[in-house]
Enzyme design. Structure first.
Site, PDB file in Angstrom:
ATOM      1  N   ASP A   1       0.838  -1.199   0.000  1.00  0.00           N
ATOM      2  CA  ASP A   1       0.000   0.000   0.000  1.00  0.00           C
ATOM      3  C   ASP A   1       0.874   1.250   0.000  1.00  0.00           C
ATOM      4  OD1 ASP A   1      -1.758   2.074   0.481  1.00  0.00           O
ATOM      5  OD2 ASP A   1      -2.279   1.433   2.518  1.00  0.00           O
TER       6      ASP A   1
ATOM      7  N   GLU B   1      31.503   8.509   4.269  1.00  0.00           N
ATOM      8  CA  GLU B   1      31.998   8.350   5.637  1.00  0.00           C
ATOM      9  C   GLU B   1      30.892   8.832   6.567  1.00  0.00           C
ATOM     10  OE1 GLU B   1      35.577  10.590   5.960  1.00  0.00           O
ATOM     11  OE2 GLU B   1      36.693   9.354   4.535  1.00  0.00           O
TER      12      GLU B   1
ATOM     13  N   GLU C   1      29.166   9.258   9.941  1.00  0.00           N
ATOM     14  CA  GLU C   1      29.452   9.271  11.376  1.00  0.00           C
ATOM     15  C   GLU C   1      28.170   9.099  12.191  1.00  0.00           C
ATOM     16  OE1 GLU C   1      33.200  12.402  10.928  1.00  0.00           O
ATOM     17  OE2 GLU C   1      31.157  13.136  11.219  1.00  0.00           O
TER      18      GLU C   1
ATOM     19  N   GLU D   1      35.334   9.011  16.974  1.00  0.00           N
ATOM     20  CA  GLU D   1      35.414  10.315  16.331  1.00  0.00           C
ATOM     21  C   GLU D   1      35.605  11.428  17.359  1.00  0.00           C
ATOM     22  OE1 GLU D   1      35.812  12.290  14.004  1.00  0.00           O
ATOM     23  OE2 GLU D   1      35.917  11.007  12.230  1.00  0.00           O
TER      24      GLU D   1
ATOM     25  N   GLU E   1      32.944   6.197  13.817  1.00  0.00           N
ATOM     26  CA  GLU E   1      32.914   6.121  12.358  1.00  0.00           C
ATOM     27  C   GLU E   1      33.436   4.760  11.930  1.00  0.00           C
ATOM     28  OE1 GLU E   1      35.457   8.080   8.752  1.00  0.00           O
ATOM     29  OE2 GLU E   1      34.494   9.504  10.124  1.00  0.00           O
TER      30      GLU E   1
ATOM     31  N   HIS F   1      30.816  12.598   4.836  1.00  0.00           N
ATOM     32  CA  HIS F   1      31.717  13.038   3.778  1.00  0.00           C
ATOM     33  C   HIS F   1      31.629  12.027   2.632  1.00  0.00           C
ATOM     34  CE1 HIS F   1      34.069  14.375   7.572  1.00  0.00           C
ATOM     35  NE2 HIS F   1      33.067  15.201   7.326  1.00  0.00           N
TER      36      HIS F   1
ATOM     37  N   ARG G   1      40.371  20.304   5.521  1.00  0.00           N
ATOM     38  CA  ARG G   1      39.061  19.907   6.022  1.00  0.00           C
ATOM     39  C   ARG G   1      38.149  21.085   6.360  1.00  0.00           C
ATOM     40  NH1 ARG G   1      42.289  15.585   6.814  1.00  0.00           N
ATOM     41  NH2 ARG G   1      41.304  13.530   6.787  1.00  0.00           N
TER      42      ARG G   1
ATOM     43  N   GLU H   1      36.289  14.790  -2.300  1.00  0.00           N
ATOM     44  CA  GLU H   1      35.509  14.507  -1.096  1.00  0.00           C
ATOM     45  C   GLU H   1      34.614  15.713  -0.809  1.00  0.00           C
ATOM     46  OE1 GLU H   1      36.149  13.670   3.720  1.00  0.00           O
ATOM     47  OE2 GLU H   1      37.722  14.600   2.501  1.00  0.00           O
TER      48      GLU H   1
ATOM     49  N   ARG I   1      32.388  17.369   1.668  1.00  0.00           N
ATOM     50  CA  ARG I   1      32.329  17.191   3.111  1.00  0.00           C
ATOM     51  C   ARG I   1      31.051  17.738   3.746  1.00  0.00           C
ATOM     52  NH1 ARG I   1      36.670  15.822   5.796  1.00  0.00           N
ATOM     53  NH2 ARG I   1      36.211  17.155   7.598  1.00  0.00           N
TER      54      ARG I   1
END
Length: 474
Positions: free
Chosen positions: A51, A129, A131, A212, A220, A269, A340, A359, A361
């Protein structure tokens, strides 16, 4: 693995039940379970009815009949059920045999088909990645006359003076002090290792796990990259195993981006690259971060469309409690190698030509992975098609700690939207790149925006506990 192999597995493993699953608009799994003796080759041809009107964001009651079509390649044994159960992921179809345009997994598959049709490459690879926090207790309510939340963790630094433990053993994780300490500070080594063991049994290729940055049980676990849809399938499996392993240990896991005030939040990330056959298309030796022009154009597409993209990669009001300056969650729409504090980081340590990747982030795990990965790919492909140069548009490279720049320097950097409503406004204004190749439809985008605006309104109209601190004595 084909349908016949699944049926053989059912016999060989003495499977008693088969659990057919699909993912809704918000990225949550749903399932219908059949006794194994009711599953045969016809099940894989005709599907399993359900449904659709009872699934938020799917269909109205007047057109509620829908069909789950099992994908036999996704099958694995459920590690948590008392009775041997095989899990099979499904695509959603309408009763007339058409792919349902609001099925997230079908959208991911169409994105992969579109990539091939462009002639740019044959496969896009993704590696998230994701977390998470593991708490010992969670309580919350939101009512007419009260609203609160409270989480607790034996690791929480606020518990250094707690006496209820029957003798406080100390070794709490300091605020922002949780990155890769050993035991006894890291009290969750064994639970993460058990998660890894179960992931491996379920077919995930796990690369590593660790504590982490945040206090109170942030962790992580990284699993190996794969093609777009397979990676989204793997992330759904990953979250299922983490949630249920935590529960078996008498704990609770959450992927909320910002469950704690004043410490790092949980991101997702997303590493990504494009190949043409066995040839990596993002690598050019000797160029900036060894990136090809095609890779730079891909970056340009993501950064150019980022305000709209974030409505799909950070689709919760809680997402914007994490997306604030000064934390590792990047709000700055620039790219940089090994940095970062940028929205897009180019990994440069121990990278081979085939490992050359970008990457992104900014995303978090409230995202539906099928939609988020598809949207990122389409933004990148639009950048390649239009030859968007991120350098010409002021998106970097910026090889500095952005958080330490002066206010004047920061004013030159574009930032992410400040709220879910702002991101939805951006998506409303900029979504043509998503409709390329019919991957996302206009109807899907309109429905998605309405669905998410309702969430934002639900939060906006409710009294917040902190407002009592600010205004009760007015």
């Amino acid at each position: 693995m084909g349908a016949q192999q699944v049926l053989e597995t059912i016999k060989e493993k003495n499977v008693q039940f088969v659990d057919f699953r699909f993912t809704d608009l918000a990225g949550r799994s749903h399932h219908i379970t059949l006794p194994a003796d009711q599953v045969d080759e016809d099940t894989f041809v005709n599907g399993v009815a359900f449904d659709g009107s009872s699934i938020p964001g799917f269909r109205g009651i007047e057109e509620s009949d829908m069909v789950m079509m099992p994908d036999p390649e996704t099958s694995y044994i459920d590690p948590f059920t008392e009775h041997p159960t095989l899990i099979v992921t499904c695509n959603i179809y309408t009763p007339d045999g058409e792919r349902y345009d609001r099925d997230p997994r079908s959208i991911a598959q169409k994105a992969e088909e579109y990539l091939k049709s462009t002639g740019i490459g044959t496969a896009a690879y993704f590696a998230p990645e994701s977390e998470f926090f593991i708490f010992d207790d969670v309580r919350f309510t939101s009512g007419m006359n009260k609203s609160f939340y409270e989480v607790d963790s034996e690791e929480g630094f606020w518990n250094t003076g707690r006496t209820e433990e029957g003798g406080n053993l100390g070794f709490k994780v300091r605020v922002k002090g949780g990155y890769v300490p050993v035991q006894p500070v890291d009290s969750q080594q064994d639970i993460r290792s058990e998660m890894v063991r179960l992931m491996q049994e379920a077919g995930l290729k796990v690369e590593r796990h660790h504590h982490e940055v945040a206090t109170a049980g942030q962790g992580e676990i990284n699993f190996r990259f794969d093609t777009l849809t397979k990676t989204a399938d793997n992330l759904m499996k990953y979250k299922y195993i983490i949630h249920n392993t935590a529960r078996q240990y008498g704990k609770v896991a959450t992927f909320m981006p910002k469950p704690l005030f004043g410490d790092n939040g949980s991101g997702m990330h997303v590493h990504q690259s494009i190949f043409n056959g066995d040839t990596p298309l993002f690598y050019e030796k000797g160029a900036y971060a060894n990136l090809s022009e095609l890779a730079l154009n891909y970056i340009g597409g993501i950064l150019f469309h980022a305000p709209a993209l974030i409505a799909l990669t950070n689709p919760s009001t809680n997402s914007f409690k994490r997306l604030v300056p000064g934390y590792e969650a990047p709000v700055n729409l620039v790219f940089s190698k090994g940095n970062r504090s940028a929205a897009i980081r180019i990994p440069v340590a121990a990278v081979t030509p085939k490992g050359c990747r970008i990457e992104f982030r900014t995303p978090d795990s409230t995202a539906n992975p099928y939609l988020a990965f598809a949207a990122m790919l389409l933004a990148g492909l639009d950048g390649i098609k239009r030859k968007i140069d991120p350098r010409a548009l002021g998106y970097g490279p910026l090889d500095k700690n952005i958080y330490e720049l002066s206010d004047e320097e920061k004013r030159e950097i574009r930032s992410v939207p400040g709220s879910l409503d702002e991101a939805l406004n951006a998506l409303e204004a900029d979504h043509e790149f998503l409709t390329a190749g019919g991957v996302f439809t206009e109807g899907f985008i309109e429905n998605y925006i309405a669905f998410k605006r309702a969430e934002a309104k639900d939060v906006a109209i409710r009294t917040h506990p902190h407002e009592y601190s600010l205004y009760f004595d007015c």
